[in-house]
Design a protein around this motif. Structure first.
Motif, PDB file in Angstrom:
ATOM      1  N   LEU A  51       0.813  -1.221   0.000  1.00  0.00           N
ATOM      2  CA  LEU A  51       0.000   0.000   0.000  1.00  0.00           C
ATOM      3  C   LEU A  51       0.846   1.271   0.000  1.00  0.00           C
ATOM      4  O   LEU A  51       0.319   2.383  -0.116  1.00  0.00           O
ATOM      5  CB  LEU A  51      -0.943   0.013   1.205  1.00  0.00           C
ATOM      6  CG  LEU A  51      -0.290  -0.182   2.600  1.00  0.00           C
ATOM      7  CD1 LEU A  51       0.220   1.105   3.173  1.00  0.00           C
ATOM      8  CD2 LEU A  51      -1.276  -0.864   3.535  1.00  0.00           C
ATOM      9  N   ALA A  52       2.165   1.146   0.152  1.00  0.00           N
ATOM     10  CA  ALA A  52       3.043   2.311   0.212  1.00  0.00           C
ATOM     11  C   ALA A  52       3.792   2.465  -1.101  1.00  0.00           C
ATOM     12  O   ALA A  52       4.280   1.494  -1.672  1.00  0.00           O
ATOM     13  CB  ALA A  52       4.026   2.178   1.369  1.00  0.00           C
ATOM     14  N   TYR A  53       3.863   3.709  -1.582  1.00  0.00           N
ATOM     15  CA  TYR A  53       4.576   4.008  -2.819  1.00  0.00           C
ATOM     16  C   TYR A  53       5.856   4.769  -2.474  1.00  0.00           C
ATOM     17  O   TYR A  53       5.840   5.776  -1.767  1.00  0.00           O
ATOM     18  CB  TYR A  53       3.709   4.854  -3.749  1.00  0.00           C
ATOM     19  CG  TYR A  53       4.419   5.312  -4.998  1.00  0.00           C
ATOM     20  CD1 TYR A  53       4.508   4.468  -6.107  1.00  0.00           C
ATOM     21  CD2 TYR A  53       4.999   6.579  -5.075  1.00  0.00           C
ATOM     22  CE1 TYR A  53       5.159   4.879  -7.260  1.00  0.00           C
ATOM     23  CE2 TYR A  53       5.647   6.995  -6.222  1.00  0.00           C
ATOM     24  CZ  TYR A  53       5.732   6.143  -7.311  1.00  0.00           C
ATOM     25  OH  TYR A  53       6.373   6.554  -8.446  1.00  0.00           O
TER      26      TYR A  53
ATOM     27  N   HIS B  24       9.945  14.273   5.977  1.00  0.00           N
ATOM     28  CA  HIS B  24       9.343  15.261   5.089  1.00  0.00           C
ATOM     29  C   HIS B  24       9.130  16.592   5.802  1.00  0.00           C
ATOM     30  O   HIS B  24       9.178  17.651   5.166  1.00  0.00           O
ATOM     31  CB  HIS B  24       8.004  14.731   4.566  1.00  0.00           C
ATOM     32  CG  HIS B  24       8.160  13.696   3.503  1.00  0.00           C
ATOM     33  ND1 HIS B  24       7.090  13.191   2.777  1.00  0.00           N
ATOM     34  CD2 HIS B  24       9.258  13.053   3.024  1.00  0.00           C
ATOM     35  CE1 HIS B  24       7.521  12.295   1.910  1.00  0.00           C
ATOM     36  NE2 HIS B  24       8.843  12.191   2.046  1.00  0.00           N
ATOM     37  N   ARG B  25       8.879  16.557   7.081  1.00  0.00           N
ATOM     38  CA  ARG B  25       8.691  17.796   7.837  1.00  0.00           C
ATOM     39  C   ARG B  25      10.000  18.535   8.085  1.00  0.00           C
ATOM     40  O   ARG B  25      10.038  19.762   8.146  1.00  0.00           O
ATOM     41  CB  ARG B  25       8.034  17.480   9.181  1.00  0.00           C
ATOM     42  CG  ARG B  25       6.557  17.132   9.084  1.00  0.00           C
ATOM     43  CD  ARG B  25       6.035  16.665  10.413  1.00  0.00           C
ATOM     44  NE  ARG B  25       4.586  16.437  10.397  1.00  0.00           N
ATOM     45  CZ  ARG B  25       3.916  15.767  11.320  1.00  0.00           C
ATOM     46  NH1 ARG B  25       4.578  15.248  12.355  1.00  0.00           N
ATOM     47  NH2 ARG B  25       2.611  15.613  11.229  1.00  0.00           N
TER      48      ARG B  25
ATOM     49  N   CYS C  82      -1.816  12.331   1.674  1.00  0.00           N
ATOM     50  CA  CYS C  82      -1.935  10.873   1.695  1.00  0.00           C
ATOM     51  C   CYS C  82      -1.654  10.275   0.319  1.00  0.00           C
ATOM     52  O   CYS C  82      -0.986   9.231   0.207  1.00  0.00           O
ATOM     53  CB  CYS C  82      -3.340  10.457   2.151  1.00  0.00           C
ATOM     54  SG  CYS C  82      -3.776  11.060   3.798  1.00  0.00           S
ATOM     55  N   GLY C  83      -2.152  10.936  -0.734  1.00  0.00           N
ATOM     56  CA  GLY C  83      -2.029  10.400  -2.068  1.00  0.00           C
ATOM     57  C   GLY C  83      -0.593  10.386  -2.602  1.00  0.00           C
ATOM     58  O   GLY C  83      -0.322   9.752  -3.616  1.00  0.00           O
ATOM     59  N   LYS C  84       0.328  11.086  -1.906  1.00  0.00           N
ATOM     60  CA  LYS C  84       1.723  11.097  -2.360  1.00  0.00           C
ATOM     61  C   LYS C  84       2.377   9.729  -2.171  1.00  0.00           C
ATOM     62  O   LYS C  84       3.245   9.344  -2.949  1.00  0.00           O
ATOM     63  CB  LYS C  84       2.515  12.137  -1.577  1.00  0.00           C
ATOM     64  CG  LYS C  84       2.127  13.577  -1.867  1.00  0.00           C
ATOM     65  CD  LYS C  84       2.572  14.024  -3.251  1.00  0.00           C
ATOM     66  CE  LYS C  84       2.273  15.497  -3.461  1.00  0.00           C
ATOM     67  NZ  LYS C  84       2.700  15.940  -4.800  1.00  0.00           N
ATOM     68  N   CYS C  85       1.964   9.046  -1.115  1.00  0.00           N
ATOM     69  CA  CYS C  85       2.618   7.780  -0.776  1.00  0.00           C
ATOM     70  C   CYS C  85       1.685   6.590  -0.831  1.00  0.00           C
ATOM     71  O   CYS C  85       2.155   5.443  -0.751  1.00  0.00           O
ATOM     72  CB  CYS C  85       3.241   7.852   0.617  1.00  0.00           C
ATOM     73  SG  CYS C  85       4.414   9.193   0.851  1.00  0.00           S
TER      74      CYS C  85
END
Length: 447
Positions: free
Chosen positions: A359-361, A403-404, A442-445
């Motif tokens: 489920l992770a990209y 990322h932060r 959310c859609g990034k990964c």
């Protein structure tokens, strides 16, 4: 009468004797290994040259294509001075192409035998230099390691004397140990009789006080029972939460691979760049497992490691690097003697170490090429790892924190040029992070 307690521990004396005995055996064994296993002193090769100087010249000029005792790109050079005329060798080494062009029959035959592979010219080498190189190539071939090991271990042909001597020494030490133990019991019995004759008490019987069982006292104290119950519940909840949060987290995972590959040697000692082997990391989602053809780019010529590296592998890591190279040859079907592929290959079933859930990209090219992220930032100090392991947890929280906190490298990076112009107006030129570019969506990964 004053009663005194006699303190004497027979077992302490026995353990001390055993320790001294085995220490002696250990020292003896080390001395024997040093004397028997030490390689013989270098033998000065016959001829007019200097073998020591020739070794340096050989490694600087010849070692890339030739080995002494094995065929490489060119033939094995051991005792080559005895196969060809010395004057012919001067001409061949200085300028082989000119000798072939002259029509020399021997030169043409050698040229054709090795598939007309051109040999480099070495006009800078004088006849004295060539004599030194040839003296080095006449160095006697060392005895096989197996034969040496057999002699040290007591081979029937050469190790009978060593075995007999070892047996005599061990028997003598065992006899001494038995005599010491017997003497100890005699001394102990004598001391006990002396103590009894003089009224010295040696054994004391402790008066046991009848006490209330601890568990019963604890059960009757309601406050302690309540506190203990609360503590156990909190501890159970803590460890249960930790166990649930670690599901799927394989940080530290270091499986045994079918061929031992030392990142410490390749990426560390030899400073091979990560992306030389994992080239797809530049342009692909996956970093990829290098094909064995990439390994053979170097290992067609590197069939054995240096002696110091070999000893380091055996003593510190328990790995025979030369045997691992032979596994690579078996997998690729490479015949090191004939310097050719046989076509008989074997599959290598590598064990995957880093494995994100479906489920992770994650895109390697986005991080390595666009983001200029060093491999070590996620994979740790790979150049120090003898056995590759998962350095980072690779959890969602770990990625989000990165990322932060990671600022976008905007210098000389055209990928972010347009979006930086737009965002800099909104943020007044403030440094941008991955989160500012949508790195927390959310859609990034996730698909």
């Amino acid at each position: 009468m004053i009663k005194r307690k006699l303190h004497f521990s027979a077992w302490q004396f026995i353990l001390a004797s055993v320790f001294v005995t085995f220490s002696t055996l250990s020292v003896y064994g080390q001395d024997a290994a040093t004397n028997d296993g030490e390689p013989a002193a270098p033998v000065e090769a016959s001829g007019s040259g200097n073998a020591a100087a020739g070794e340096a010249l050989f490694k600087a000029n010849c070692a890339s294509c030739h080995k002494l005792y094995k065929k490489a790109v060119g033939p094995a050079l051991h005792e080559v001075s005895q196969k060809y005329d010395r004057e012919w060798l001067y001409s061949w080494i200085t300028n082989s192409a000119a000798l072939i062009a002259s029509g020399d029959a021997q030169a043409v035959a050698v040229y054709n035998e090795y598939n007309q592979t051109a040999m480099n010219a070495f006009p800078q080498l004088s006849n004295t230099d060539i004599d030194n190189i040839l003296a080095y190539t006449d160095t006697p071939k060392p005895a096989p390691a197996a034969a040496v090991a057999g002699a040290v271990g007591g081979d029937q042909a050469t190790g009978v004397t060593d075995n007999s001597l070892n047996s005599i020494v061990l028997a003598a030490l065992a006899l001494i140990l038995v005599l010491l133990v017997a003497l100890l019991f005699v001394v102990n019995s004598t001391l006990k009789r002396f103590a009894d004759a003089n009224g010295i008490q040696t054994d004391f019987e402790e008066e046991k006080e009848v006490r209330r069982p601890i568990w019963k006292a604890f059960a009757e104290n309601q406050f302690l029972v309540l506190v203990s119950a609360v503590f156990l519940l909190l501890a159970s909840a803590y460890f249960a939460y930790g166990a649930l949060m670690s599901v799927g987290v394989d940080q530290g995972y270091a499986p045994v691979q079918p061929i031992h590959y030392s990142h410490r040697i390749h990426a560390g000692t030899n400073q091979i760049e990560c992306k030389y082997c994992h080239s797809s990391a530049r342009e692909s989602k996956h970093s990829g497992i290098p094909s064995l053809n990439v390994c053979m780019n170097c290992h067609k010529s590197v069939g054995e490691v240096a002696d110091a590296t070999y000893q380091e592998g055996i003593n510190e890591y328990g790995v025979d690097y030369n045997k691992e190279i032979q596994k690579l040859y078996a997998a690729t079907g490479w015949d090191s003697d004939e310097q050719a592929f046989t076509g008989e290959t074997q599959p290598v079933r590598w064990v995957r170490i880093h494995n994100l859930p479906d489920l992770a990209y994650f895109n390697h090219a986005q991080h390595v090429t666009a983001g200029n992220i060093a491999c070590q930032q996620c994979h740790g100090p790979v150049e120090e790892m003898e056995v590759m392991y998962q350095y980072s947890p690779l959890t969602m929280g770990w990625c989000i924190n990165c990322h932060r906190e990671t600022n976008v490298d905007l210098a000389n990076n055209g990928y972010y040029e347009k979006i930086h112009e737009e965002l800099s107006k909104q943020r007044g030129g403030k440094q941008l992070t991955i989160a500012d570019l949508g790195g927390l969506e959310c859609g990034k990964c996730h698909y």
